[in-house]
Design an enzyme around this catalytic site. Structure first.
Site, PDB file in Angstrom:
ATOM      1  CD  GLU A 155      11.448 -12.767  -3.664  1.00  0.00           C
ATOM      2  OE1 GLU A 155      10.984 -12.113  -3.071  1.00  0.00           O
ATOM      3  OE2 GLU A 155      12.798 -12.791  -3.784  1.00  0.00           O
TER       4      GLU A 155
ATOM      5  CG  HIS B 138      18.182 -37.157   5.675  1.00  0.00           C
ATOM      6  ND1 HIS B 138      18.290 -38.403   6.139  1.00  0.00           N
ATOM      7  CD2 HIS B 138      19.371 -36.557   5.591  1.00  0.00           C
ATOM      8  CE1 HIS B 138      19.837 -38.363   6.347  1.00  0.00           C
ATOM      9  NE2 HIS B 138      20.113 -37.231   6.179  1.00  0.00           N
TER      10      HIS B 138
ATOM     11  CE  LYS C 195      12.842  -3.459  -1.835  1.00  0.00           C
ATOM     12  NZ  LYS C 195      13.449  -4.806  -2.150  1.00  0.00           N
TER      13      LYS C 195
ATOM     14  CE  LYS D 151      16.245 -13.042  -3.906  1.00  0.00           C
ATOM     15  NZ  LYS D 151      16.015 -11.808  -2.973  1.00  0.00           N
TER      16      LYS D 151
ATOM     17  NE  ARG E 115       4.717   1.442   0.571  1.00  0.00           N
ATOM     18  CZ  ARG E 115       5.478   1.574   1.790  1.00  0.00           C
ATOM     19  NH1 ARG E 115       6.610   2.095   1.834  1.00  0.00           N
ATOM     20  NH2 ARG E 115       4.832   1.312   2.780  1.00  0.00           N
TER      21      ARG E 115
ATOM     22  CD  GLU F 103      18.146 -14.253  -1.103  1.00  0.00           C
ATOM     23  OE1 GLU F 103      17.438 -14.567  -0.231  1.00  0.00           O
ATOM     24  OE2 GLU F 103      18.223 -13.067  -1.491  1.00  0.00           O
TER      25      GLU F 103
ATOM     26  CG  ASN G 154      -0.477   0.608   4.430  1.00  0.00           C
ATOM     27  OD1 ASN G 154      -0.943  -0.556   4.356  1.00  0.00           O
ATOM     28  ND2 ASN G 154       0.777   1.001   4.411  1.00  0.00           N
ATOM     29  N   GLY G 155      -3.377  -0.996   6.284  1.00  0.00           N
ATOM     30  CA  GLY G 155      -3.154  -1.973   7.558  1.00  0.00           C
ATOM     31  C   GLY G 155      -4.624  -2.799   7.544  1.00  0.00           C
TER      32      GLY G 155
ATOM     33  CD1 TRP H 295       0.024  -6.527  -2.277  1.00  0.00           C
ATOM     34  CD2 TRP H 295      -0.783  -7.123  -0.271  1.00  0.00           C
ATOM     35  NE1 TRP H 295       0.461  -7.737  -2.262  1.00  0.00           N
ATOM     36  CE2 TRP H 295       0.163  -8.169  -1.060  1.00  0.00           C
ATOM     37  CE3 TRP H 295      -1.224  -7.152   0.908  1.00  0.00           C
ATOM     38  CZ2 TRP H 295       0.219  -9.298  -0.279  1.00  0.00           C
ATOM     39  CZ3 TRP H 295      -1.275  -8.301   1.713  1.00  0.00           C
ATOM     40  CH2 TRP H 295      -0.410  -9.414   0.728  1.00  0.00           C
TER      41      TRP H 295
ATOM     42  CB  CYS I 231      -0.826   0.290   1.216  1.00  0.00           C
ATOM     43  SG  CYS I 231      -2.067  -1.152   1.101  1.00  0.00           S
TER      44      CYS I 231
END
Ligand code: F6R
Length: 592
Positions: free
Chosen positions: A477, A493, A587, A474, A28, A470, A102-103, A76, A2
């Site tokens: 996403e 395993h 973001k 990447k 964002r 990581e 926002n929230g 969002w 947002c």
């Protein structure tokens, strides 16, 4: 998550200023957007609104009237699906008050019942619309500031709102969680969820604190306590950020630009802040238990930190995903030291974990990129990452900045600072190689081979284990390919059951004690038909595809992960996606 932008002042193109502000906040992450402006053609100063699902793209607000006051929002979705109607701003029944939010208002059900009982009509499914009707209910009796204050105090959860009142030409904003800043200009003022969006107009910034409510008109700003309405003295600080660094420059996407900025970021950290890094390492040395916490990419930097401190400083450091930390934090004492790692400094899981730690009397350290962010302000000791604005939703340079700091901190404790600096110099040379045209061609050729696969597996061990995690993140996403990173030793395993003919398997093989065991893992995957991509300092016959990475000692983890970042980026491009704005992601994750 947002974006919020408001303008009031002498200019008459408020709606365009707001749209541009929203564009600056696009990074964002959002799924719909809207702009409201005062319609001065109508005597009652009604509000005109434009709201749309999707990205702003080339959209304009030329169909909205000119005026000196406008408010915008990128949404969002939380309460209610993604639709034009649910997009913000929302109006009260009179059409003279608009709100953006926002929230999440957690007690929205109960408040909604009250509002409907009082005769208000709701047209969206959002909690936000409930808020504006609550404010409308009292506005005439007690005025805007008090009406917003009283309503806001009844909201449960973490929220930031701005209400626009055309009649009094005033914004009232309040916050209990999400970030909100005021920019002070000459005969004009700004409100936004991120100072960068305001910097093209003014660098005089005030970061609104939780528990504050502000009234902003073109010439007057006042800050009050949300608790009792009492007015507070506040100071506007001059922020010295360079606004040009938020441009893509010659790069097609911010993600690639930010990947390329990493050598400079690392160099700056190595050459600056020596004193501050030393003081910070001293705190770690003296603490009875240090805990690294972060979310997503930052949490993998924390995990890497445990290996880095063990290997370099022979010191045990704990780590946890910030969202989990609070559930196992009962052991904290005032002698513990909690270090939060965060690019934005606004991630709600990190902020909550820090608050929990503070409630145990713990001192907080932060490795944080955004100056003035909530984490920055909450922390007792801070090291600014100095990575510059990171605009791509997919984090890259903030990660290598965090690793660089962790390596230096551990090395100072071990009395080995110069060794670390030499290794980090090698990292810079290695990055010149990795960011060369010839190397990028190699990566693109690999991408041509693997981009159609549904799954990719990534293994590492020891220090290269967080790098495998990581890299998988990447890839997920940026390209939406399912990628799974895991410790090579865990292969047998369970995960090995998934390896089929041709499946891309990435193996990180730095020159350390894990080399042989990692190679064995690669061989086991190869024996099940896996297509082995070796990322290592030397070639091996087991690799079907080899990406060389110079040996930089323990600091090799930085070039290794940058190869992983490039893979994510080029897979995204090959699959026709926008790596800067992956679907469903934001973001700065300010809701739980
Ligand atoms: C991954 C990514 C996220 C963030 C996470 C924490 O590319 O960007 O996983 O790392 O949301 O964000 P910060 O570092 O702002 O706390």
């Amino acid at each position: 998550m947002c974006g919020i932008f408001g303008y009031i002042g002498v200019r008459k193109d408020a709606k365009d200023i707001v749209l541009n502000g929203l564009k600056a906040l696009e990074y964002r992450g959002y799924d719909s957007w809207g702009v409201a402006t005062i319609d001065q053609r109508i005597s009652g100063k009604e509000i005109a609104i434009k709201k749309k699902v999707g990205k702003i793209g080339n959209a304009t607000v030329s169909d909205l009237p000119e005026s000196g006051m406008a408010l915008g929002h990128t949404r969002w979705a939380t309460h209610g699906g993604v639709s034009d109607i649910n997009a913000h701003p929302h109006l009260d029944c009179s059409g003279k008050l608009a709100i953006i939010h926002n929230g999440i208002i957690e007690n929205y059900d109960e408040l909604k019942k009250e509002i409907i009982k009082s005769g208000h009509k709701l047209i969206s499914e959002t909690d936000t619309e409930v808020a504006i009707h609550m404010i409308e209910e009292n506005y005439k009796k007690i005025g805007l500031l008090e009406a917003v204050r009283q309503a806001f105090n009844r909201f449960e959860g973490l929220n930031a709102i701005i209400v626009m009142d055309g009649l009094t030409q005033t914004f009232v904003a309040a916050k209990s969680g999400s970030p909100l800043v005021i920019g002070k200009g000459k005969d004009e003022n700004f409100l936004a969820s991120d100072a960068h969006a305001i910097l093209p107009y003014t660098n005089r910034i005030y970061f609104i604190e939780d528990g504050e409510i502000v009234s902003v008109s073109s010439r007057k700003i006042s800050v009050h306590s949300t608790k009792d309405g009492s007015q507070k003295e506040v100071k506007f600080n001059k922020v010295g950020w360079d606004i040009n660094i938020a441009d893509k420059g010659k790069f097609p996407y911010f993600m690639l630009k930010e990947i390329f900025e990493q050598p400079k970021v690392i160099e700056d950290i190595v050459n600056n802040n020596e004193k501050q890094i030393e003081q910070f390492s001293d705190l770690i040395k003296k603490s009875y238990g240090t805990y690294l916490i972060g979310s997503g990419t930052a949490s993998y930097a924390c995990l890497a930190g445990t290996y880095i401190f063990s290997r370099i400083a022979k010191k045990h450091i704990n780590w946890a995903a910030a969202s989990e930390f609070g559930y196992s934090a009962d052991f904290l004492t005032p002698k513990s030291f909690v270090i939060a790692l965060s690019q934005s400094g606004e991630t709600i899981d990190v902020i909550d974990a820090v608050k929990k730690a503070k409630s145990h009397g713990v001192k907080i350290g932060a490795l944080v990129n955004v100056l003035g962010s909530t984490l920055y302000r909450l922390s007792d000791y801070k090291l600014l990452l100095g990575a510059g604005v990171e605009k791509a939703v997919v984090s890259t340079k903030a990660f290598s900045a965090k690793l660089t700091y962790l390596i230096l901190l551990a090395s100072i404790i071990a009395g080995n600072k110069n060794k670390a600096k030499k290794e980090l110099d090698k990292v810079i040379i290695s990055l010149e190689e990795i960011l060369s045209d010839a190397y990028l061609i190699k990566i693109k050729k690999l991408v041509d081979i693997i981009y159609k696969f549904r799954d990719i597996y990534v293994i590492g061990r020891g220090l290269s284990y967080p790098i495998a995690l990581e890299t998988a993140l990447k890839i997920k996403e940026a390209s939406y390919i399912h990628a799974e990173g895991f410790a090579a030793g865990e292969l047998k395993h369970g995960v090995i059951a998934l390896i089929e003919n041709g499946i891309p398997c990435i193996a990180f093989l730095p020159n350390d004690e894990t080399y042989g065991a990692n190679l064995a893992g690669a061989m086991e995957m190869k024996a099940r038909g896996g297509y082995i991509i070796g990322i290592s300092y030397k070639p091996h016959e087991v690799f079907d595809y080899y990406l060389p990475v110079r040996d930089c000692g323990l600091s090799s983890i930085i070039p290794l992960v940058i190869v992983g970042q490039l893979l994510g980026y080029y897979l995204s491009i090959k699959r026709g996606l926008d790596p800067d704005k992956p679907r469903n992601l934001a973001k700065s994750v300010t809701v739980k």
